[in-house]
Design a protein around this motif. Structure first.
Motif, mmCIF file in Angstrom:
data_model
loop_
_atom_site.group_PDB
_atom_site.id
_atom_site.type_symbol
_atom_site.label_atom_id
_atom_site.label_comp_id
_atom_site.label_asym_id
_atom_site.label_seq_id
_atom_site.Cartn_x
_atom_site.Cartn_y
_atom_site.Cartn_z
ATOM 1 N N GLY A 167 64.160 91.445 15.292
ATOM 2 C CA GLY A 167 62.849 90.812 15.329
ATOM 3 C C GLY A 167 62.917 89.354 15.733
ATOM 4 O O GLY A 167 61.937 88.786 16.183
ATOM 5 N N LYS A 168 64.067 88.717 15.575
ATOM 6 C CA LYS A 168 64.241 87.309 15.923
ATOM 7 C C LYS A 168 64.681 87.121 17.368
ATOM 8 O O LYS A 168 64.769 86.008 17.842
ATOM 9 C CB LYS A 168 65.279 86.662 15.014
ATOM 10 N N LEU A 169 65.001 88.211 18.052
ATOM 11 C CA LEU A 169 65.541 88.136 19.405
ATOM 12 C C LEU A 169 64.477 88.481 20.428
ATOM 13 O O LEU A 169 63.564 89.253 20.160
ATOM 14 C CB LEU A 169 66.732 89.095 19.541
ATOM 15 N N ILE A 170 64.609 87.938 21.610
ATOM 16 C CA ILE A 170 63.709 88.242 22.726
ATOM 17 C C ILE A 170 64.275 89.452 23.451
ATOM 18 O O ILE A 170 65.459 89.464 23.801
ATOM 19 C CB ILE A 170 63.587 87.027 23.663
ATOM 20 N N PHE A 171 63.479 90.459 23.658
ATOM 21 C CA PHE A 171 63.890 91.751 24.229
ATOM 22 C C PHE A 171 64.980 92.408 23.382
ATOM 23 O O PHE A 171 65.767 93.198 23.876
ATOM 24 C CB PHE A 171 64.381 91.621 25.675
ATOM 25 N N ASN A 172 65.041 92.070 22.091
ATOM 26 C CA ASN A 172 66.040 92.572 21.143
ATOM 27 C C ASN A 172 67.476 92.267 21.558
ATOM 28 O O ASN A 172 68.404 92.896 21.065
ATOM 29 C CB ASN A 172 65.885 94.077 20.906
ATOM 30 N N ILE A 173 67.688 91.330 22.465
ATOM 31 C CA ILE A 173 69.029 90.990 22.937
ATOM 32 C C ILE A 173 69.277 89.486 22.931
ATOM 33 O O ILE A 173 70.340 89.035 22.527
ATOM 34 C CB ILE A 173 69.256 91.525 24.372
ATOM 35 N N PHE A 174 68.327 88.696 23.390
ATOM 36 C CA PHE A 174 68.565 87.283 23.695
ATOM 37 C C PHE A 174 67.953 86.350 22.661
ATOM 38 O O PHE A 174 66.851 86.565 22.183
ATOM 39 C CB PHE A 174 67.972 86.929 25.059
ATOM 40 N N LEU A 175 68.681 85.277 22.367
ATOM 41 C CA LEU A 175 68.123 84.154 21.629
ATOM 42 C C LEU A 175 67.408 83.251 22.637
ATOM 43 O O LEU A 175 67.692 83.303 23.837
ATOM 44 C CB LEU A 175 69.241 83.361 20.956
ATOM 45 N N PRO A 176 66.484 82.408 22.184
ATOM 46 C CA PRO A 176 65.824 81.500 23.132
ATOM 47 C C PRO A 176 66.810 80.608 23.894
ATOM 48 O O PRO A 176 66.626 80.356 25.083
ATOM 49 C CB PRO A 176 64.899 80.672 22.243
ATOM 50 N N ILE A 177 67.880 80.138 23.240
ATOM 51 C CA ILE A 177 68.850 79.278 23.926
ATOM 52 C C ILE A 177 69.569 80.047 25.031
ATOM 53 O O ILE A 177 69.924 79.472 26.062
ATOM 54 C CB ILE A 177 69.841 78.647 22.913
ATOM 55 N N ASP A 178 69.780 81.351 24.842
ATOM 56 C CA ASP A 178 70.408 82.157 25.889
ATOM 57 C C ASP A 178 69.540 82.210 27.139
ATOM 58 O O ASP A 178 70.041 82.086 28.261
ATOM 59 C CB ASP A 178 70.654 83.590 25.397
ATOM 60 N N LEU A 179 68.254 82.381 26.951
ATOM 61 C CA LEU A 179 67.350 82.416 28.108
ATOM 62 C C LEU A 179 67.229 81.048 28.761
ATOM 63 O O LEU A 179 67.095 80.949 29.989
ATOM 64 C CB LEU A 179 65.981 82.941 27.688
ATOM 65 N N ILE A 180 67.291 79.985 27.968
ATOM 66 C CA ILE A 180 67.237 78.638 28.534
ATOM 67 C C ILE A 180 68.478 78.374 29.380
ATOM 68 O O ILE A 180 68.387 77.856 30.497
ATOM 69 C CB ILE A 180 67.086 77.582 27.413
ATOM 70 N N ILE A 181 69.653 78.753 28.868
ATOM 71 C CA ILE A 181 70.895 78.554 29.616
ATOM 72 C C ILE A 181 70.876 79.374 30.906
ATOM 73 O O ILE A 181 71.200 78.864 31.990
ATOM 74 C CB ILE A 181 72.115 78.914 28.748
ATOM 75 N N SER A 182 70.501 80.641 30.818
ATOM 76 C CA SER A 182 70.470 81.502 32.003
ATOM 77 C C SER A 182 69.439 81.024 33.013
ATOM 78 O O SER A 182 69.708 80.974 34.215
ATOM 79 C CB SER A 182 70.161 82.942 31.605
ATOM 80 N N GLY A 183 68.269 80.658 32.528
ATOM 81 C CA GLY A 183 67.220 80.184 33.426
ATOM 82 C C GLY A 183 67.585 78.897 34.132
ATOM 83 O O GLY A 183 67.329 78.735 35.332
ATOM 84 N N SER A 184 68.202 77.970 33.414
ATOM 85 C CA SER A 184 68.594 76.716 34.056
ATOM 86 C C SER A 184 69.694 76.955 35.088
ATOM 87 O O SER A 184 69.700 76.316 36.149
ATOM 88 C CB SER A 184 69.047 75.698 33.017
#
Length: 101
Positions: free
Chosen positions: A11-28
């Motif tokens: 419930g704390k993960l985005i798409f049940n896989i990623f933390l917000p920092i993971d998406l920020i790192i990947s997106g940047s």
């Protein structure tokens, strides 16, 4: 003793896989890669690999692995294992029953 379900953190993960920092790192990393491709417009393989490197590295850090969250966590845990204090104080269940003398 409590039994915790395996999906307690989903419930704390985005798409049940990623933390917000993971998406920020990947997106940047992807944004830096796109900017590098637009600026340099590589005409050979080496130039293309250099332009793609930030996106590949940043997205590689967020790849899920078993028993850990992702590669970034594996690197962090490995670093802390090798460079943190490793002499542990014994405070087990019989700590107070040990012979003092």
């Amino acid at each position: 003793m409590y039994i915790v379900p395996t999906n307690v953190n989903n419930g704390k993960l985005i798409f049940n896989i990623f933390l917000p920092i993971d998406l920020i790192i990947s997106g940047s990393g992807v944004i830096v890669t796109l900017i590098a491709l637009l600026i340099f417009q590589p005409h050979n393989l080496v130039g293309a690999l250099l332009c793609l490197a930030p996106g590949l590295i940043c997205c590689g850090l967020s790849v899920p692995v078993p028993n850990y969250h992702n590669i970034r966590i594996v690197i962090k845990e490995t670093f802390s294992f090798f460079y943190k204090r490793r002499n542990y104080k014994w405070e087990g269940w019989c700590y107070l029953d040990e012979f003092k003398g």
